[in-house]
Every structure is written in structure tokens, then in C-alpha cells.
Design a protein around this motif. Structure first.
Motif, PDB file in Angstrom:
ATOM      1  N   SER A  49    -104.348 -63.553  37.190  1.00 48.34           N
ATOM      2  CA  SER A  49    -105.668 -63.471  37.830  1.00 48.34           C
ATOM      3  C   SER A  49    -106.529 -64.642  37.371  1.00 48.34           C
TER       4      SER A  49
ATOM      5  N   SER B 270     -99.602 -60.445  40.198  1.00 48.24           N
ATOM      6  CA  SER B 270    -100.770 -61.308  40.289  1.00 48.24           C
ATOM      7  C   SER B 270    -101.649 -60.965  41.479  1.00 48.24           C
ATOM      8  N   ASP B 271    -102.946 -60.858  41.227  1.00 48.85           N
ATOM      9  CA  ASP B 271    -103.917 -60.680  42.308  1.00 48.85           C
ATOM     10  C   ASP B 271    -103.919 -61.883  43.251  1.00 48.85           C
TER      11      ASP B 271
ATOM     12  N   ASN C 178    -106.370 -58.563  47.446  1.00 45.69           N
ATOM     13  CA  ASN C 178    -106.013 -57.891  46.195  1.00 45.69           C
ATOM     14  C   ASN C 178    -106.743 -56.567  45.995  1.00 45.69           C
TER      15      ASN C 178
END
Length: 432
Positions: free
Chosen positions: A145, A233-234, A313
Motif C-alpha cells: 500500500s 496489495s491495495d 481497493n
């Protein structure tokens, strides 16, 4: 001949109906309801969360639908079925992934498509050749992030924004750190009153869209991990959103609303105050750092907030009933009440584990787990930082939705995770 075909079709439908009924009948509603009541009572007493909605169901109907607790610890407002929760990362699948599945099924985008081919900004960057498949499976090599919003904050004397020690200068707690009382906001990019063409990110905050260039630059330089290795992962789903918007010319909320409308669900969407009342939105965290308020009616996730509440996200709000409809559609291979919402082959492709041989058990967008005492290889769904959970298993013909706001009043409350709370209920309903 035509009559014979009709009879055969009716027999097949009858068989499916009998199977569904048999599966539902084998579910011990009373036993499971007693177990769930006990789990919820214990959770509320111990302060796992203020309130919760839960639905247990099959591919055809709900078996248990219950609400427990209150909107917050003042205990003034009971949780109701029409209340909507901030879904946090469940948005990754119920938003961006669903829209992607629709587009893949319509041959409007391919899993082999590359970021730089579709989104002009990334054409000559280090992440240009990342594929949609890598983004959806979290094997892109991007870092977990980026705290975009922190670059909008500073202090007059250059002292740090946060400290691990409480003091006169750092009086208020945020997560596990204390916040500098002298924080100032970058007036070039943030305003506390509306400005033309600026994007509203909170009830009293607007952002200059020129800031998004900085955001894109940070993402383009974020490939710090080994490509092909699993790192959740965003940023992956933020890029998925950018790819499908660039490919279609439509915004993510428009793409998802088209699907929700076809499903007949209305208690789901981004920026909930545009389609429901504040009293029907569950509050989340007291944010002493960025928004200086108890977040209510706006997205909790800071990255999604920066994007005006609509992100790949996070950003979705929903009640359990709306998600139950999506579960039924997915468990019926993309079909809901005779309408083919998503292509069957696409649903199967996205909910399998294409990289299992490499020890990566993710689906495409969907969360899948290495089989253990709680999860099997057939299970798929997702969880959310705010305390949300949904999983389904077509083999056992079960789905479970648990929506909580465990981050109210602080994200430091992780009691439900230490207790494997949601996973225990998932295991229970698949046993009996």
C-alpha cells in the motif's frame, strides 16, 4: 420431440430443486442458530464490535438472517437489516472484480492485457507490462500500500506527524501512535470548503484533482517486490479500476451499478449518502489523524477517500441481504433467477486457484485459502479491514456473510481476529 424436450428440461429442473431442498434440509437450522447466538452474545459482551449482520444461505435461499448489537457503544440505535456497513476490502471482489468479470465475459478486456497498453499514464513506466491477471492474483510485485494522504500533511516546525509516545505535543491516539497536535494541511491540494472541479473526499474536505498525478507517479514506482510472488496489495485493485475505466470510458460506480440493478439490489454502492440516509449507515473509526472526526457515511479507507470514495481497493457499502443475492448468483455460475449476469466459464475461472501449484491459493480477485481446519480448496470470498467477511462453497451449497464495524471506535480492536471468530462460524455451518 418438442414435448419430450420440455419433459426432460422439467425433470432436470426438478432434480436441481430436489438437490437444493435436500441440502437445505440437511442444514440443522436450530443447532446452528444456537451456536451463532452464543458466538454473537460472547462477541458483544467482550467488545469485538458494536453491531453485526449475519446471513447463512444456500444457492437458492437464506437459512438464517439475524442482526445483533448496536451502531456504536452508546447503544442508542439497534442494528437493522437495511443498515449498510463499510465493506473495506470486500469491495475488491464485490466491486472491481465483478465489473472485470462482466467485461472479460463480454470480451471487452483480456486477462493478458497490460496496464501500459490501456492506461496512457503508465505506458513508459516500470509497471507498464503488468497484466490484469497479475493484478487480480496479487502477483504483480507491487508494494502492499501507499499512504497517499500523508504527503498532504505536515507540521510547521518539521517535527514528525506521529509519535509512539503520548505527550503534550502528541495527545491523541491513532491506531498505535499519537498524533501531532500542530498538523497543517497542504492548501494547494486540500480545501475545507467546496471548489470548482475539486473532488469531495469527506463531508468537509475537497481535494484538487491535480494531486492524482502524484498518486499515479507513486504507484508507477511501487514495484518493489518480486514479480510472481504473492503480495496482497491495495495498489493492484486500484490499477484494475483504472484499466477497466480506461477500457470502457465508464466509471467504476457506473459499471457496478449496472450489475446491481440487474440483480435487483439497491442497498449496495459507493458513497452511501447518495442513496441512503445517514441513520442507516454504520459508523466506523474515530480518525484523530486525517479527518479529525468519527467517520460516518464516508469511506474509512484513506486511499479510497482520496479517490472520492470510489476505488478498486475499497469504498463499497452494503447490507448483508444485498451481498446474499451476489452470493447466490456466483454459486449458480453467474445465473440469478434465470438471468445470466456473468458468464459461467468466467465465474469458474475467477473462483479457482490458478497458481495453487506454486503455493499461491488466491483466485482472480477472490480470496481463497490454503486448506486448513476452517477452509477447503473450494471456498472463495473475501474479508475486509472493518471487520467484514463473506465466503461461499458451491460443493456444500453454503454461504456466510458477517458484517461488523469492529473499527468503531478504533482499529486497534482486533479481538475478533485473535479468536478466529468468522472462521469458526464458517466451519460450523459447513458441518451441520
Amino acid at each position: 420431440m418438442k414435448t419430450a424436450k420440455i419433459i426432460i428440461a422439467l425433470l432436470i429442473l426438478s432434480g436441481f430443486s430436489c438437490y437444493a431442498q435436500k441440502t437445505a434440509n440437511s442444514f440443522d437450522v436450530k443447532r446452528n442458530e444456537v451456536y451463532i447466538d452464543s458466538m454473537m452474545t460472547n462477541a458483544l459482551e467482550k467488545g469485538f464490535f458494536p453491531g453485526v449482520q449475519i446471513i447463512v444461505g444456500t444457492g437458492d435461499f437464506n437459512l438464517i438472517t439475524k442482526n445483533y448489537g448496536y451502531h456504536d457503544y452508546s447503544k442508542k440505535q439497534l442494528v437493522k437489516s437495511e443498515d449498510v456497513f463499510d465493506l473495506a476490502s470486500m469491495s475488491k471482489v464485490l466491486g472491481a472484480t465483478l465489473a472485470t468479470m462482466r467485461l472479460v465475459g463480454e470480451n471487452k478486456i483480456k486477462l493478458t492485457d497490460q496496464v501500459g497498453q490501456i492506461v496512457p499514464f503508465y505506458k513508459n513506466t516500470p509497471i507498464a507490462d503488468l497484466t490484469l491477471f497479475e493484478l487480480l492474483t496479487h502477483t504483480s510485485g507491487l508494494k502492499a500500500s501507499i499512504t497517499f494522504y500523508q504527503s498532504l500533511l505536515s507540521t510547521p516546525d518539521g517535527s514528525s506527524l506521529l509519535s509512539n509516545q503520548k505527550s503534550d505535543q502528541y495527545p491523541d491516539l491513532f491506531d498505535t501512535m499519537y498524533v501531532n497536535k500542530n498538523i497543517v494541511y497542504d492548501a494547494n491540494y486540500l480545501s475545507f470548503e467546496p471548489k470548482e472541479n475539486w473532488v469531495q473526499i469527506y463531508k468537509n474536505m475537497w481535494i484538487n484533482p491535480a494531486f492524482y498525478k502524484t498518486v499515479h507517479q507513486q504507484i508507477a514506482a511501487a514495484n518493489t517486490n518480486v514479480r510472481g510472488k504473492y503480495v496482497y496489495s491495495d495498489l493492484n485493485l486500484i490499477l484494475v479500476k483504472e484499466m477497466i475505466e480506461a477500457k470502457t470510458g465508464k466509471k467504476l460506480d457506473q459499471l457496478t451499478n449496472e450489475i446491481y440493478t440487474e440483480l435487483g439490489i439497491s442497498k449496495i454502492g459507493y458513497n452511501p449518502l447518495k442513496w441512503t440516509s445517514l441513520e442507516n449507515v454504520m459508523p466506523t473509526e474515530l480518525d484523530n489523524f486525517f479527518r479529525k472526526d468519527t467517520i460516518h457515511g464516508y469511506v474509512h479507507d484513506e486511499a479510497a477517500a482520496i479517490f472520492g470514495g470510489v476505488s478498486g481497493n475499497a469504498g463499497l457499502f452494503a447490507n448483508a441481504e444485498s451481498i446474499a443475492v451476489i452470493c447466490k448468483m456466483l454459486m449458480n455460475n453467474g445465473n440469478y433467477k434465470g438471468k445470466q449476469i456473468l458468464k459461467e466459464k468466467v465465474v469458474k475461472e475467477f473462483t479457482e486457484s490458478p497458481l495453487a501449484k506454486a503455493g499461491i491459493y488466491r483466485g482472480l480477485g477472490f480470496d481463497k485459502r490454503k486448506p486448513d481446519e476452517f477452509f477447503t480448496k473450494e471456498d472463495f470470498g473475501h474479508t475486509g479491514f472493518t471487520g467484514t467477511f463473506f465466503f461461499m462453497n458451491p460443493n456444500t451449497n453454503r454461504f456466510l456473510i458477517i458484517l461488523t464495524n469492529r473499527v468503531n471506535p478504533t482499529r486497534t480492536n482486533r479481538l475478533m481476529y485473535k479468536d478466529d471468530f468468522s472462521a469458526k462460524i464458517w466451519k460450523q455451518i459447513n458441518k451441520f
